[in-house]
Design a protein around this motif. Structure first.
Motif, PDB file in Angstrom:
ATOM      1  N   TYR A   1     -37.993  20.656 -39.028  1.00  0.00           N
ATOM      2  CA  TYR A   1     -38.735  21.078 -40.212  1.00  0.00           C
ATOM      3  C   TYR A   1     -39.491  22.379 -39.955  1.00  0.00           C
ATOM      4  CZ  TYR A   1     -42.764  21.540 -43.234  1.00  0.00           C
ATOM      5  OH  TYR A   1     -43.735  22.061 -44.044  1.00  0.00           O
ATOM      6  N   CYS A   2     -40.207  22.440 -38.847  1.00  0.00           N
ATOM      7  CA  CYS A   2     -40.970  23.656 -38.528  1.00  0.00           C
ATOM      8  C   CYS A   2     -40.048  24.857 -38.365  1.00  0.00           C
ATOM      9  CB  CYS A   2     -41.799  23.442 -37.261  1.00  0.00           C
ATOM     10  SG  CYS A   2     -43.148  22.258 -37.452  1.00  0.00           S
TER      11      CYS A   2
ATOM     12  N   SER B   1     -34.896  31.815 -31.393  1.00  0.00           N
ATOM     13  CA  SER B   1     -34.112  31.408 -30.225  1.00  0.00           C
ATOM     14  C   SER B   1     -34.484  30.019 -29.719  1.00  0.00           C
ATOM     15  CB  SER B   1     -34.300  32.424 -29.095  1.00  0.00           C
ATOM     16  OG  SER B   1     -35.663  32.495 -28.690  1.00  0.00           O
ATOM     17  N   GLY B   2     -35.440  29.369 -30.387  1.00  0.00           N
ATOM     18  CA  GLY B   2     -35.850  28.041 -29.952  1.00  0.00           C
ATOM     19  C   GLY B   2     -37.337  27.837 -30.162  1.00  0.00           C
ATOM     20  N   HIS B   3     -37.907  26.889 -29.428  1.00  0.00           N
ATOM     21  CA  HIS B   3     -39.336  26.636 -29.565  1.00  0.00           C
ATOM     22  C   HIS B   3     -39.949  26.375 -28.195  1.00  0.00           C
ATOM     23  CE1 HIS B   3     -37.908  22.464 -29.225  1.00  0.00           C
ATOM     24  NE2 HIS B   3     -39.138  22.158 -28.852  1.00  0.00           N
TER      25      HIS B   3
ATOM     26  N   ARG C   1     -37.754  21.819 -48.167  1.00  0.00           N
ATOM     27  CA  ARG C   1     -38.304  20.615 -48.783  1.00  0.00           C
ATOM     28  C   ARG C   1     -37.645  19.358 -48.222  1.00  0.00           C
ATOM     29  NH1 ARG C   1     -40.722  19.733 -53.771  1.00  0.00           N
ATOM     30  NH2 ARG C   1     -41.608  21.809 -53.367  1.00  0.00           N
ATOM     31  N   MET C   2     -36.339  19.404 -48.040  1.00  0.00           N
ATOM     32  CA  MET C   2     -35.628  18.245 -47.507  1.00  0.00           C
ATOM     33  C   MET C   2     -36.089  17.940 -46.086  1.00  0.00           C
ATOM     34  SD  MET C   2     -31.517  17.523 -47.332  1.00  0.00           S
ATOM     35  CE  MET C   2     -31.201  18.864 -46.177  1.00  0.00           C
ATOM     36  N   ALA C   3     -36.236  18.986 -45.267  1.00  0.00           N
ATOM     37  CA  ALA C   3     -36.691  18.789 -43.892  1.00  0.00           C
ATOM     38  C   ALA C   3     -38.117  18.245 -43.862  1.00  0.00           C
ATOM     39  CB  ALA C   3     -36.611  20.111 -43.126  1.00  0.00           C
ATOM     40  N   ARG C   4     -38.954  18.723 -44.759  1.00  0.00           N
ATOM     41  CA  ARG C   4     -40.345  18.259 -44.821  1.00  0.00           C
ATOM     42  C   ARG C   4     -40.412  16.791 -45.212  1.00  0.00           C
ATOM     43  NH1 ARG C   4     -44.856  17.980 -48.345  1.00  0.00           N
ATOM     44  NH2 ARG C   4     -46.794  18.745 -47.376  1.00  0.00           N
TER      45      ARG C   4
ATOM     46  N   THR D   1     -42.949  10.020 -32.795  1.00  0.00           N
ATOM     47  CA  THR D   1     -41.654   9.342 -32.660  1.00  0.00           C
ATOM     48  C   THR D   1     -40.596   9.974 -33.560  1.00  0.00           C
ATOM     49  OG1 THR D   1     -42.327   7.704 -34.319  1.00  0.00           O
ATOM     50  CG2 THR D   1     -42.705   7.144 -31.998  1.00  0.00           C
ATOM     51  N   SER D   2     -40.977  11.012 -34.268  1.00  0.00           N
ATOM     52  CA  SER D   2     -40.024  11.760 -35.103  1.00  0.00           C
ATOM     53  C   SER D   2     -40.030  13.227 -34.685  1.00  0.00           C
ATOM     54  CB  SER D   2     -40.410  11.635 -36.584  1.00  0.00           C
ATOM     55  OG  SER D   2     -40.569  10.300 -36.972  1.00  0.00           O
ATOM     56  N   TRP D   3     -40.122  13.433 -33.382  1.00  0.00           N
ATOM     57  CA  TRP D   3     -40.357  14.780 -32.865  1.00  0.00           C
ATOM     58  C   TRP D   3     -39.222  15.745 -33.195  1.00  0.00           C
ATOM     59  CZ3 TRP D   3     -44.887  16.507 -31.686  1.00  0.00           C
ATOM     60  CH2 TRP D   3     -45.027  17.721 -31.011  1.00  0.00           C
ATOM     61  N   SER D   4     -37.997  15.307 -33.047  1.00  0.00           N
ATOM     62  CA  SER D   4     -36.861  16.193 -33.333  1.00  0.00           C
ATOM     63  C   SER D   4     -36.862  16.635 -34.793  1.00  0.00           C
ATOM     64  CB  SER D   4     -35.540  15.495 -33.003  1.00  0.00           C
ATOM     65  OG  SER D   4     -35.432  15.246 -31.624  1.00  0.00           O
TER      66      SER D   4
END
Length: 241
Positions: free
Chosen positions: A129-130, A230-232, A108-111, A121-124
């Motif tokens: 979040y994902c 392991s990443g995205h 919830r916090m990440a969302r 512009t908020s990609w990171s």
């Protein structure tokens, strides 16, 4: 060594064995966290701190270490289904509930850090979040992020949840939902429970179908992100979009 009963009462000392050391250990962990934060602690000790709320009068270190041994990391433990958590000795409904609550709070916090903000512009933060929401799921899920004309994230929906290695995705349903929300653009996201975010040929073909269908209605597909432990992987970065 004194004689102890089933509850750990040591008849030679007149108290439950290990009680003073146990209480001191909790205080030491709390102090270390207060002074150095989570980075100052290995996964099992951070997990101990979480378990303190659920276990009042018991050494939580053996439970924490058993959970890490079974699932791998702090994140893996939080993401594990409650039924699997309770396979670990000492873990009951109360501990399982506490762990799932912490996971829900983290997601919830990440969302909240990405909703109603320009996604590109908020990609990171979007990736974080994902990752929190999907990386440790033991089944595939397909998530849609809907953006307005200014690329502000207006909706985040899980469209499908499938099996360990497959999620049925219907391009028509993706586009239909985008139209319902008056979205100008979408970002596709799904996870690979195997941990490897490498796209399969099925992933590539499905993405092309959605991109083609969206283009006919002037809806942009900014990216398709595959989340793994392991990443995205970004389809745009791989020039697959």
């Amino acid at each position: 060594m004194g004689f102890k009963d089933e509850q750990g009462f040591d008849f030679s000392t007149g108290s439950k064995s290990g009680a003073p050391g146990h209480l001191g250990h909790r205080e030491r962990l709390r102090d270390r966290f207060s002074q150095g934060g989570a980075d100052a602690m290995p996964d099992y000790e951070l997990l101990e701190l979480v378990l303190f709320r659920a276990v009042a009068r018991q050494d939580t270190k053996p439970i924490a270490k058993a959970l890490i041994a079974k699932f791998g990391t702090f994140g893996d433990v939080l993401a594990a289904p409650a039924a699997r958590l309770k396979e670990v000795k000492g873990v009951g409904d109360k501990i399982a509930f506490e762990l799932k609550l912490v996971q829900a709070a983290a997601v919830r916090m990440a969302r909240n850090t990405v909703m109603s903000k320009p996604a590109l512009t908020s990609w990171s933060a979007l990736i974080e979040y994902c990752t929190a929401a999907m990386a440790y799921d033991d089944r595939e899920q397909f998530r849609l992020l809907f953006l307005d004309r200014k690329n502000v994230l207006i909706a985040d929906e899980m469209q499908q949840r499938g099996t360990v290695d497959h999620t049925p995705v219907y391009p028509r349903e993706v586009i239909k939902r985008a139209l319902e929300l008056s979205a100008s653009a979408i970002i596709l996201v799904h996870n690979h429970p195997s941990g490897d975010p490498t796209p399969s040929q099925t992933d590539i073909d499905m993405t092309r179908q959605i991109v083609d269908a969206a283009a006919k209605l002037t809806i942009t597909v900014h990216d398709h992100i595959i989340i793994g432990r392991s990443g995205h992987t970004s389809f745009k970065a791989l020039k697959l979009i």
